[in-house]
Scaffold this active site. Sequence first.
Site, short mmCIF file in Angstrom:
data_model
loop_
_atom_site.label_atom_id
_atom_site.label_comp_id
_atom_site.label_asym_id
_atom_site.label_seq_id
_atom_site.Cartn_x
_atom_site.Cartn_y
_atom_site.Cartn_z
CD GLU A 242 -8.93 -1.86 -6.75
OE1 GLU A 242 -9.43 -1.05 -6.15
OE2 GLU A 242 -9.15 -3.07 -7.06
CB ALA B 207 -16.33 -3.76 -4.61
CE LYS C 221 -9.75 -5.56 8.21
NZ LYS C 221 -9.42 -4.30 7.54
CD GLU D 255 -7.41 -6.32 -5.11
OE1 GLU D 255 -6.19 -5.76 -4.90
OE2 GLU D 255 -8.48 -6.03 -4.65
CD GLU E 58 -11.40 -7.46 4.70
OE1 GLU E 58 -11.77 -6.31 4.96
OE2 GLU E 58 -10.32 -7.70 4.03
CD1 TRP F 11 -8.89 -8.31 -0.66
CD2 TRP F 11 -6.80 -7.91 -1.16
NE1 TRP F 11 -8.60 -7.54 0.09
CE2 TRP F 11 -7.33 -7.41 -0.32
CE3 TRP F 11 -5.59 -7.92 -2.01
CZ2 TRP F 11 -6.40 -6.33 0.31
CZ3 TRP F 11 -4.65 -6.95 -1.23
CH2 TRP F 11 -5.08 -6.25 -0.38
CE1 TYR G 99 -11.90 -6.67 -5.34
CE2 TYR G 99 -12.65 -7.83 -3.28
CZ TYR G 99 -11.37 -7.27 -4.23
OH TYR G 99 -10.24 -7.15 -3.72
CG HIS H 282 -2.41 -2.14 -2.76
ND1 HIS H 282 -2.93 -3.47 -3.40
CD2 HIS H 282 -3.75 -1.85 -2.41
CE1 HIS H 282 -4.19 -3.72 -3.13
NE2 HIS H 282 -4.64 -2.96 -2.57
CE1 TYR I 226 -4.66 -0.84 0.64
CE2 TYR I 226 -3.37 -2.82 1.35
CZ TYR I 226 -4.65 -2.30 0.80
OH TYR I 226 -5.66 -3.03 0.77
C1 IDC Z 1 -9.31 -3.74 1.79
C2 IDC Z 1 -9.23 -4.78 2.67
C3 IDC Z 1 -9.59 -3.75 4.00
C4 IDC Z 1 -8.85 -2.78 4.29
C5 IDC Z 1 -8.83 -1.81 2.95
C6 IDC Z 1 -8.06 -0.55 2.89
O1 IDC Z 1 -9.90 -5.72 2.31
O2 IDC Z 1 -9.65 -4.83 5.11
O3 IDC Z 1 -9.32 -2.15 5.25
O4 IDC Z 1 -8.59 -2.51 1.68
O5 IDC Z 1 -8.63 0.38 2.38
C7 IDC Z 1 -9.77 -3.51 -3.56
C8 IDC Z 1 -8.72 -3.04 -2.93
C9 IDC Z 1 -8.03 -3.62 -1.80
C10 IDC Z 1 -9.33 -3.71 -0.90
C11 IDC Z 1 -10.33 -4.53 -1.63
C12 IDC Z 1 -11.62 -4.61 -0.72
O6 IDC Z 1 -7.38 -3.23 -4.15
O7 IDC Z 1 -7.16 -3.07 -1.23
O8 IDC Z 1 -8.86 -4.14 0.12
N1 IDC Z 1 -10.74 -4.01 -2.61
O9 IDC Z 1 -12.21 -3.78 -0.45
N2 IDC Z 1 -10.41 -3.08 -4.58
C13 IDC Z 1 -11.77 -3.59 -4.70
C14 IDC Z 1 -11.67 -4.06 -3.42
#
Ligand code: IDC
Length: 463
Positions: A297, A394, A427, A388, A429, A422, A362, A259, A220
């Site tokens: 992204e 999402a 966690k 991903e 989630e 992913w 997603y 990221h 990140y």
């Molecule tokens: C999410 C993690 C979440 C965290 C967040 C931070 O799952 O726990 O708090 O990031 O911003 C993406 C992103 C990816 C996201 C994921 C789910 O690339 O970083 O992770 N997501 O939201 N794109 C679509 C979905």
Amino acid sequence: MTGRKAKKSIVWLMLVVFIVSTLQFSFDSEAATAGWKQDSKGWWYQFADGSYAKDEWIQGHYLNKKGYWDKKWDGVWKKNKTGWWFQAGSWYPKNQWLKISRKEYYFDAKGYMVTNRWIGQYYVNKDGVYTKKRSSTKPIVTPKTTQLKTPTYPSGSPAAKWGALQVKGTDLCSASGAKVQLKGVSTFGITWSEGVYNINQDAFKTIKGWGGNLIRIAVYTEESGGYCSDGNKATLDATVANAVSYASNLGMYVIIDWHILRDGNPKTHLTEAKQFFADMSYKYSNYDNVLYEICNEPNNERGNVSWADIKSYADTIIPIIRENDDDAVILVGTPNYSQNVDEVAANPVKQKKNVMYSLHFYAATHGDWLRNKLKTARSAGTPVFVTESNICDASGDGWIDSNSAAAWKKLINDNNISFVGWSLCNKNEKAAFIKNSCSKHSGWTDSDLTETGLYYKKWFQGK
Ligand code: IDC
């Protein structure tokens, strides 16, 4: 002019015409008779274009500065654990260039052939062959890392079998040109403990045991603890290094993922991105198993980010990577959270070699309309890599859409598209692979996995 002189000149003229025509003839016929020739001074070697070898080795034989074979310098390639060198009689080259079989090689201070590196303005590729020149003696961005030696992948492992990947048309292929499908998991953000916990040799081995052949390392940039916010760069670099070495020890492929997310525009931290990719691509230029994802992204959270903006970023970063590594696969994010792969074809990046474009899905959020973008992009000739994905929505949580998940899986498998799930964390989630109640950091059994985790495990297994 007297009669006798005139006669003489006609004879001369005829002679000249004769010589010129035979010369013409001999030039033509030379084309067919390239090879070793001998005259009173010795053996020499002629090329198909009529020129001849000098101060170089042909078939192991040295042709001296005048172009004649000098037997005492007959040479041969040799190899030990450290690398290749060229032994010519009792001598071998050090700190210099040498032309062998029509290719230019550079040998370091100890006499070893240099690979994947700039020697001043000249670049030698992974086979040690000079391939290109830059106009200035300085790199675009000077790497602050040390280049690592070529790793040895375990025999039979994906990286040992497939080697340096290449992109042919819309397909990802092995070094020998066979279509390959990479499938794997993304770490959770390495900026957070949930991510780091599961970065270890056994964890990656567990994924490999499921049939996974790829790990993505999510670095990140702007979130808390990020590379460009308040994160500790040295710690993050060390985590990347560990992850790459674990994957390499197992012969798995590995994506180094810049990221971006909250930062929206990949140019938000352009200076850091340039240095990061100069550093990583230099460090891993001898690693056939490393891929670079240059922006996770791109999105409009901080104002509109168009494909033109992303392309301009990519056209800045790709040449920096290419200075160090001329063939690693580079993955470029697309507009609107890496969804609009269909916008690429009209205006792809400048240096297209081994570049693919990212699509993220997603399943519970992204249905047919996004699958259609993937189809459109591929039919327009755009190579797509799903860097991903998840079967939930999402937000990374919410609900799971099994029908949409099945449609994605079919589309991806039918087209041999590489994909990443992913993420490898526990966690609380939906997107997490590991149950929140499970505190193991490797060796997960089915009962340790979430619905998502099990889904991807089976997908890797071909079920
Ligand atoms: C999410 C993690 C979440 C965290 C967040 C931070 O799952 O726990 O708090 O990031 O911003 C993406 C992103 C990816 C996201 C994921 C789910 O690339 O970083 O992770 N997501 O939201 N794109 C679509 C979905």
